[in-house]
Design a protein around this motif. Structure first.
Motif, mmCIF file in Angstrom:
data_model
loop_
_atom_site.group_PDB
_atom_site.id
_atom_site.type_symbol
_atom_site.label_atom_id
_atom_site.label_comp_id
_atom_site.label_asym_id
_atom_site.label_seq_id
_atom_site.Cartn_x
_atom_site.Cartn_y
_atom_site.Cartn_z
ATOM 1 N N GLY A 278 51.346 52.957 18.510
ATOM 2 C CA GLY A 278 52.008 52.008 17.610
ATOM 3 C C GLY A 278 52.247 52.588 16.232
ATOM 4 O O GLY A 278 52.961 51.995 15.425
ATOM 5 N N GLY A 279 51.671 53.764 15.961
ATOM 6 C CA GLY A 279 51.838 54.377 14.648
ATOM 7 C C GLY A 279 53.265 54.770 14.336
ATOM 8 O O GLY A 279 53.657 54.834 13.169
ATOM 9 N N ILE A 280 54.074 55.044 15.366
ATOM 10 C CA ILE A 280 55.450 55.432 15.101
ATOM 11 C C ILE A 280 56.246 54.268 14.513
ATOM 12 O O ILE A 280 57.315 54.483 13.923
ATOM 13 N N TYR A 281 55.737 53.040 14.627
ATOM 14 C CA TYR A 281 56.390 51.887 14.018
ATOM 15 C C TYR A 281 55.704 51.463 12.717
ATOM 16 O O TYR A 281 56.087 50.469 12.113
ATOM 17 N N GLY A 282 54.669 52.212 12.321
ATOM 18 C CA GLY A 282 53.974 51.897 11.083
ATOM 19 C C GLY A 282 52.754 51.025 11.248
ATOM 20 O O GLY A 282 52.181 50.574 10.249
ATOM 21 N N SER A 283 52.323 50.767 12.490
ATOM 22 C CA SER A 283 51.165 49.906 12.719
ATOM 23 C C SER A 283 49.894 50.578 12.213
ATOM 24 O O SER A 283 49.594 51.719 12.564
ATOM 25 N N SER B 161 41.615 50.081 33.663
ATOM 26 C CA SER B 161 40.473 49.492 32.963
ATOM 27 C C SER B 161 40.441 49.847 31.490
ATOM 28 O O SER B 161 39.529 49.411 30.777
ATOM 29 N N GLY B 162 41.415 50.623 30.990
ATOM 30 C CA GLY B 162 41.394 50.978 29.581
ATOM 31 C C GLY B 162 42.745 51.419 29.065
ATOM 32 O O GLY B 162 43.605 51.898 29.812
ATOM 33 N N VAL B 163 42.942 51.246 27.744
ATOM 34 C CA VAL B 163 44.136 51.724 27.059
ATOM 35 C C VAL B 163 43.731 52.172 25.662
ATOM 36 O O VAL B 163 42.965 51.486 24.978
ATOM 37 N N LEU B 164 44.217 53.334 25.256
ATOM 38 C CA LEU B 164 43.919 53.881 23.937
ATOM 39 C C LEU B 164 45.094 53.615 23.013
ATOM 40 O O LEU B 164 46.237 53.945 23.338
ATOM 41 N N GLY B 165 44.819 53.027 21.860
ATOM 42 C CA GLY B 165 45.858 52.750 20.873
ATOM 43 C C GLY B 165 45.773 53.701 19.697
ATOM 44 O O GLY B 165 44.726 53.789 19.037
ATOM 45 N N MET B 166 46.864 54.433 19.436
ATOM 46 C CA MET B 166 46.984 55.278 18.258
ATOM 47 C C MET B 166 47.716 54.492 17.168
ATOM 48 O O MET B 166 48.496 53.588 17.467
ATOM 49 N N HIS B 167 47.487 54.863 15.909
ATOM 50 C CA HIS B 167 48.114 54.141 14.810
ATOM 51 C C HIS B 167 48.628 55.113 13.757
ATOM 52 O O HIS B 167 48.470 56.325 13.892
ATOM 53 N N THR B 168 49.233 54.555 12.720
ATOM 54 C CA THR B 168 49.851 55.397 11.712
ATOM 55 C C THR B 168 48.801 56.213 10.956
ATOM 56 O O THR B 168 47.649 55.785 10.793
ATOM 57 N N ILE B 169 49.196 57.393 10.502
ATOM 58 C CA ILE B 169 48.310 58.262 9.710
ATOM 59 C C ILE B 169 48.456 57.876 8.250
ATOM 60 O O ILE B 169 49.566 57.842 7.708
ATOM 61 N N LEU C 174 41.752 54.305 15.524
ATOM 62 C CA LEU C 174 41.864 54.367 16.978
ATOM 63 C C LEU C 174 41.304 53.069 17.560
ATOM 64 O O LEU C 174 40.310 52.526 17.059
ATOM 65 N N ALA C 175 41.952 52.560 18.588
ATOM 66 C CA ALA C 175 41.498 51.334 19.253
ATOM 67 C C ALA C 175 41.431 51.572 20.752
ATOM 68 O O ALA C 175 42.356 52.137 21.329
ATOM 69 N N LEU C 176 40.343 51.150 21.357
ATOM 70 C CA LEU C 176 40.198 51.226 22.806
ATOM 71 C C LEU C 176 39.967 49.814 23.336
ATOM 72 O O LEU C 176 38.949 49.193 23.041
ATOM 73 N N THR C 177 40.940 49.301 24.094
ATOM 74 C CA THR C 177 40.748 48.030 24.790
ATOM 75 C C THR C 177 40.339 48.346 26.218
ATOM 76 O O THR C 177 40.949 49.194 26.875
ATOM 77 N N TYR C 178 39.301 47.670 26.693
ATOM 78 C CA TYR C 178 38.753 47.989 28.015
ATOM 79 C C TYR C 178 38.391 46.713 28.760
ATOM 80 O O TYR C 178 38.208 45.639 28.165
ATOM 81 N N ASP C 179 38.310 46.848 30.063
ATOM 82 C CA ASP C 179 37.934 45.736 30.939
ATOM 83 C C ASP C 179 36.413 45.710 31.034
ATOM 84 O O ASP C 179 35.803 46.594 31.642
ATOM 85 N N HIS C 180 35.821 44.688 30.429
ATOM 86 C CA HIS C 180 34.358 44.621 30.355
ATOM 87 C C HIS C 180 33.725 44.377 31.722
ATOM 88 O O HIS C 180 32.512 44.532 31.891
ATOM 89 N N LEU D 116 46.739 48.999 12.456
ATOM 90 C CA LEU D 116 45.636 48.646 13.349
ATOM 91 C C LEU D 116 46.113 47.562 14.305
ATOM 92 O O LEU D 116 46.822 46.634 13.909
ATOM 93 N N SER D 117 45.748 47.682 15.572
ATOM 94 C CA SER D 117 46.146 46.687 16.568
ATOM 95 C C SER D 117 45.155 46.710 17.718
ATOM 96 O O SER D 117 44.294 47.583 17.797
ATOM 97 N N THR D 118 45.285 45.734 18.610
ATOM 98 C CA THR D 118 44.456 45.675 19.810
ATOM 99 C C THR D 118 45.373 45.766 21.023
ATOM 100 O O THR D 118 45.941 44.745 21.440
ATOM 101 N N PRO D 119 45.567 46.943 21.588
ATOM 102 C CA PRO D 119 46.450 47.072 22.758
ATOM 103 C C PRO D 119 45.882 46.320 23.958
ATOM 104 O O PRO D 119 44.679 46.043 24.023
ATOM 105 N N ILE D 120 46.769 45.984 24.904
ATOM 106 C CA ILE D 120 46.367 45.230 26.097
ATOM 107 C C ILE D 120 46.395 46.156 27.308
ATOM 108 O O ILE D 120 47.333 46.937 27.493
ATOM 109 N N VAL D 121 45.373 46.061 28.129
ATOM 110 C CA VAL D 121 45.236 46.897 29.314
ATOM 111 C C VAL D 121 46.370 46.613 30.300
ATOM 112 O O VAL D 121 46.799 45.469 30.464
#
Length: 439
Positions: free
Chosen positions: A360-365, A377-385, A404-410, A367-372
């Motif tokens: 999501g960093g390429i759009y300027g985000s 069972s997991g997705v890694l979210g990158m964000h703007t530098i 960095l954000a990691l959304t995971y299936d608990h 911080l966010s919570t990506p959805i699996v």
């Protein structure tokens, strides 16, 4: 005496394009009723929830009847057109009319034919080359007596979208000054009105204040998948941050030589794919999925790369990412992105995947919570530098940092495993040499 062989009609059906796709939207017909078609010639564009593809003619002949017009919905296996197959036509294009039966053949009563379906209006031709017109845009052009060449096309690959036509139609309305407001009659002298200033905002056509658009197959699929993920998985997100100084320095020192040798830029995604693969090896539950009452641990690493396009989000998959070099990864992602924007990705390129990375960093985000993406069972979210002050060795320094954000299936992944995974991503990014010596 042998009877003459009559021509027969061959059905054009919606082909199967993936196990999870059950319906498509009819796009642009490349042939009209009465046109000759060759065997395997692409005659109509079909839009599915994952990709746009062409349907070929099953035989050579003449397109006699179009049963589904542009914009209509059709199920997989449903008949959308009829082609009259001419005997002896072989695999080449057929003549414009069918061959009449021999004179010696016994006469048969004419077959009653249904009235042909109304043809989709086509935009008028102008002197210059016109863009590819999407079905909804074609209808608006016909309704408003417009030529496609008069409207600026902004869609992928130069396509003319419905939004482009609406914008063109609304432009004169914006430039027309509003009608002057009639003054109200003066109030009686005995009851003076209070001194209140009222600002009258001119109201345009009520229809322009609200617009209804049918959801595209891609948008419907995205909505269904997101709801499915929220309903079926126990989603939780954990966060960390990484200092991007080391990677930025590597790109600065070796980026030009890398591009000269491999013909592709050295981006950030290659580092994150490599880091994710190594972290998945240490935390295999994030590369697993639930199948009934069983946990399936996948010993291969097919990494999905989320790519934003005009109609939504597509996730092509890097197969066996653990075997790919940095150059292979960057070339594949560049190829995926280019073809995704042109609607040329194949359905099987977006099937499967054991883990997903979204930037999501390429759009300027920030911080966010990506959805699996189920059943992963997991997705890694990158964000703007972003350059931020951090404490380093007792000093406050300014460094380029990325959240960095990691959304995971608990249900599959415990908090300890998720935090450990994200910490390993952070360490690999801050010390890229770790990925080379596998520590």
């Amino acid at each position: 005496m042998a009877a003459a062989v009559e021509s027969t009609e061959e059905e054009v059906v919606v082909p199967e394009v993936g196990e999870s796709i059950s319906e498509v939207v009819i796009g642009q017909w490349h042939k009209q009723e009465g046109d000759s078609v060759g065997r395997d010639e692409e005659i109509v564009e079909l839009e599915s929830e994952k990709a746009t593809f062409e349907a070929p003619a099953p035989v050579a002949g003449v397109l006699r009847r179009i049963l589904k017009q542009s914009g209509d919905t059709a199920q997989v296996g449903e008949v959308i057109a009829l082609i009259e197959r001419v005997p002896g036509g072989g695999g080449s294009a057929a003549p414009a009319a069918s061959t009449p039966p021999a004179k010696s053949a016994p006469a048969k009563p004419p077959k009653a034919e249904r009235a042909p379906a109304p043809k989709q209006p086509e935009p008028k031709q102008t002197g210059g080359a016109e863009p590819a017109v999407m079905p909804a845009a074609a209808r608006l052009l016909a309704e408003n007596d417009l030529d496609a060449g008069q409207v600026e096309a902004t869609g992928p690959g130069g396509r003319l979208l419905k939004e482009d036509v609406l914008r063109h139609i609304a432009a004169p309305q914006r430039s027309t000054p509003p009608a002057p407001q009639k003054s109200a009659p003066p109030a009686p002298a005995s009851k003076p009105a209070p001194a209140v200033t009222v600002r009258h905002t001119p109201v345009q056509n009520a229809d322009a204040r609200e617009e209804r658009r049918p959801m595209t197959p891609l948008r419907r699929r995205i909505a269904a998948r997101l709801v499915e993920a929220q309903k079926t998985a126990a989603l939780l997100t954990t966060f960390n941050e990484a200092d991007m100084s080391a990677i930025k320095q590597l790109r600065k020192e070796h980026g030009d030589a890398f591009e000269k040798r491999h013909g592709v830029r050295l981006g950030f995604m290659g580092f994150f794919v490599k880091a994710a693969v190594e972290a998945l090896k240490s935390c295999p539950e994030l590369n697993a999925r639930i199948d009934g009452d069983e946990l399936v641990y996948q010993n291969f690493y097919d990494i999905g790369i989320a790519i934003g396009i005009e109609g939504g989000l597509v996730v092509p998959v890097l197969r066996d990412a653990d075997r790919l070099s940095f150059a292979d990864i960057e070339r594949s992602i560049e190829d995926f992105a280019g073809r995704a924007r042109k609607g040329q990705l194949k359905v099987d390129e977006m099937m499967g995947g054991t883990f997903t990375i979204s930037n999501g960093g390429i759009y300027g985000s920030l911080l966010s919570t990506p959805i699996v993406n189920p059943p992963q069972s997991g997705v890694l979210g990158m964000h703007t530098i972003q350059e931020r002050p951090i404490a380093l060795n007792g000093q406050v320094v300014i460094r380029p940092m990325m959240y960095l954000a990691l959304t995971y299936d608990h249900r599959i992944v415990d908090g300890k495993g998720a935090v450990t995974f994200l910490k390993q991503i952070k360490q690999a990014i801050e010390e890229p040499a770790r990925m080379l010596i596998e520590v």
